[in-house]
Design a protein around this motif. Structure first.
Motif, PDB file in Angstrom:
ATOM      1  N   THR A 263     -12.118   2.486   5.645  1.00 58.55           N
ATOM      2  CA  THR A 263     -10.747   2.872   5.330  1.00 58.55           C
ATOM      3  C   THR A 263     -10.657   4.382   5.484  1.00 58.55           C
TER       4      THR A 263
ATOM      5  N   CYS B 296      -9.101   5.418  -2.294  1.00 61.48           N
ATOM      6  CA  CYS B 296      -9.796   4.369  -1.550  1.00 61.48           C
ATOM      7  C   CYS B 296     -10.614   4.957  -0.406  1.00 61.48           C
TER       8      CYS B 296
ATOM      9  N   ARG C 192      -4.821  -3.944  -2.249  1.00 59.85           N
ATOM     10  CA  ARG C 192      -5.782  -4.460  -1.265  1.00 59.85           C
ATOM     11  C   ARG C 192      -6.219  -5.883  -1.617  1.00 59.85           C
TER      12      ARG C 192
ATOM     13  N   GLY D  37     -11.074   1.465  -6.374  1.00 61.56           N
ATOM     14  CA  GLY D  37     -10.522   2.811  -6.373  1.00 61.56           C
ATOM     15  C   GLY D  37      -9.010   2.856  -6.293  1.00 61.56           C
ATOM     16  N   CYS D  38      -8.382   1.814  -5.742  1.00 61.41           N
ATOM     17  CA  CYS D  38      -6.923   1.807  -5.588  1.00 61.41           C
ATOM     18  C   CYS D  38      -6.244   1.548  -6.933  1.00 61.41           C
TER      19      CYS D  38
ATOM     20  N   ARG E 155     -15.972  -3.675  -1.606  1.00 64.12           N
ATOM     21  CA  ARG E 155     -14.765  -3.672  -2.436  1.00 64.12           C
ATOM     22  C   ARG E 155     -14.630  -2.426  -3.312  1.00 64.12           C
ATOM     23  N   TYR E 156     -15.338  -1.360  -2.982  1.00 62.39           N
ATOM     24  CA  TYR E 156     -15.160  -0.106  -3.710  1.00 62.39           C
ATOM     25  C   TYR E 156     -13.721   0.385  -3.580  1.00 62.39           C
ATOM     26  N   CYS E 157     -13.128   0.166  -2.387  1.00 65.00           N
ATOM     27  CA  CYS E 157     -11.749   0.615  -2.165  1.00 65.00           C
ATOM     28  C   CYS E 157     -10.784  -0.117  -3.078  1.00 65.00           C
ATOM     29  N   MET E 158     -11.063  -1.381  -3.363  1.00 66.57           N
ATOM     30  CA  MET E 158     -10.201  -2.153  -4.257  1.00 66.57           C
ATOM     31  C   MET E 158     -10.294  -1.609  -5.680  1.00 66.57           C
TER      32      MET E 158
ATOM     33  N   CYS F 170       0.856  -1.184   0.000  1.00 67.81           N
ATOM     34  CA  CYS F 170       0.000   0.000   0.000  1.00 67.81           C
ATOM     35  C   CYS F 170       0.893   1.236   0.000  1.00 67.81           C
TER      36      CYS F 170
ATOM     37  N   CYS G 255     -14.998   4.754  -0.046  1.00 73.33           N
ATOM     38  CA  CYS G 255     -15.513   3.833   0.974  1.00 73.33           C
ATOM     39  C   CYS G 255     -16.792   4.390   1.589  1.00 73.33           C
TER      40      CYS G 255
END
Length: 257
Positions: free
Chosen positions: A135, A126, A165, A159-160, A154-157, A118, A130
């Protein structure tokens, strides 16, 4: 009908405010302003950052050794295949620095393996996407996770931009040696996302991140906002690059090439 609509809007506003307050309260707690006694041994910074010297740390074997240390400390389940969970891992230049294209790079650079994790971005996408603020970005720049707030969307995944992640598709405890668990760090549950946290739990008691301690000087860690810090000295003296600069995330992980 009007009264019902007013009531709905009022309740929605209260709920939204609650979601906005929660991460700030959490961040404040991490920053030491909550009524929780700080450990006097803890080390702090205004902006934690990492510099990885790829002239010293550049083989899959050496990076995997550090990954094992990291994963053991944080009870990361050992799963092979598409459901793999990883906090630190090796990859080639072509995959690591997709925007640093140069057909005439030395073989020593293109054939290296690079330690990925990360990036603890200054502008973390991310965090923005979220919906539950599971996060969040701490006052010291670390992007951390609250596993209890994660709903597994899994929006953060998505977005990264770095693929940093992992999602627990199954029960992670099924892939851990329960007799050898690190009881100072929690295990996770099925259906949550996890990632590197710059060892916030170790910083809180005066220890450097596990990978830094185990790297034999190949990884530097310190306060990016302190011009007199070791990490700033390293950045002044050595040429470094970061991953995907066009994403505008301002990663806090630098690589000496």
């Amino acid at each position: 009908m009007k009264n019902n609509r007013r009531s709905f809007i009022k309740l929605a506003g209260i709920a939204a405010a609650g979601l906005g307050i929660a991460p700030r309260a959490m961040a404040a707690a991490m920053g030491g302003s909550a009524p929780i006694k700080d450990d006097p041994k803890g080390i702090t910074a205004k902006q934690w950052a990492m510099v990885i010297d790829t002239t010293k740390l550049n083989t899959a074997k050496d990076i995997e050794k550090l990954a094992k240390v990291c994963h053991t400390v944080h009870n990361v389940p050992s799963i092979e295949g598409k459901q793999e969970v990883k906090w630190l891992w090796p990859d080639i230049y072509e995959h690591s620095f997709t925007e640093q294209e140069n057909p005439h790079l030395p073989d020593a650079v293109t054939r290296r393996q690079y330690a990925l994790l990360c990036n603890h971005c200054e502008n973390p996408p991310c965090v923005r996407v979220c919906p539950t603020k599971a996060t969040y970005k701490r006052p010291d720049g670390i992007v951390d996770m609250d596993y209890h707030r994660c709903i597994g969307c899994r929006y953060c995944m998505a977005g990264c931009p770095y693929g940093s992640r992992s999602f627990n598709w199954g029960e992670p405890r099924d892939h851990l040696d329960l007799d050898a668990l690190n009881k100072e760090y929690p295990t996770r549950m099925r259906g949550v996302v996890e990632k590197c946290n710059f060892c916030v739990e170790r910083l809180a008691v005066g220890k450097l991140p596990a990978c830094v301690e185990a790297s034999n000087g190949a990884i530097h860690f310190g306060d990016l906002n302190d011009p007199n810090s070791e990490i700033r000295a390293v950045l002044r003296e050595r040429f470094t690059i970061r991953r995907k600069p066009s994403a505008g995330t301002e990663p806090s992980v630098y690589y000496i090439i």
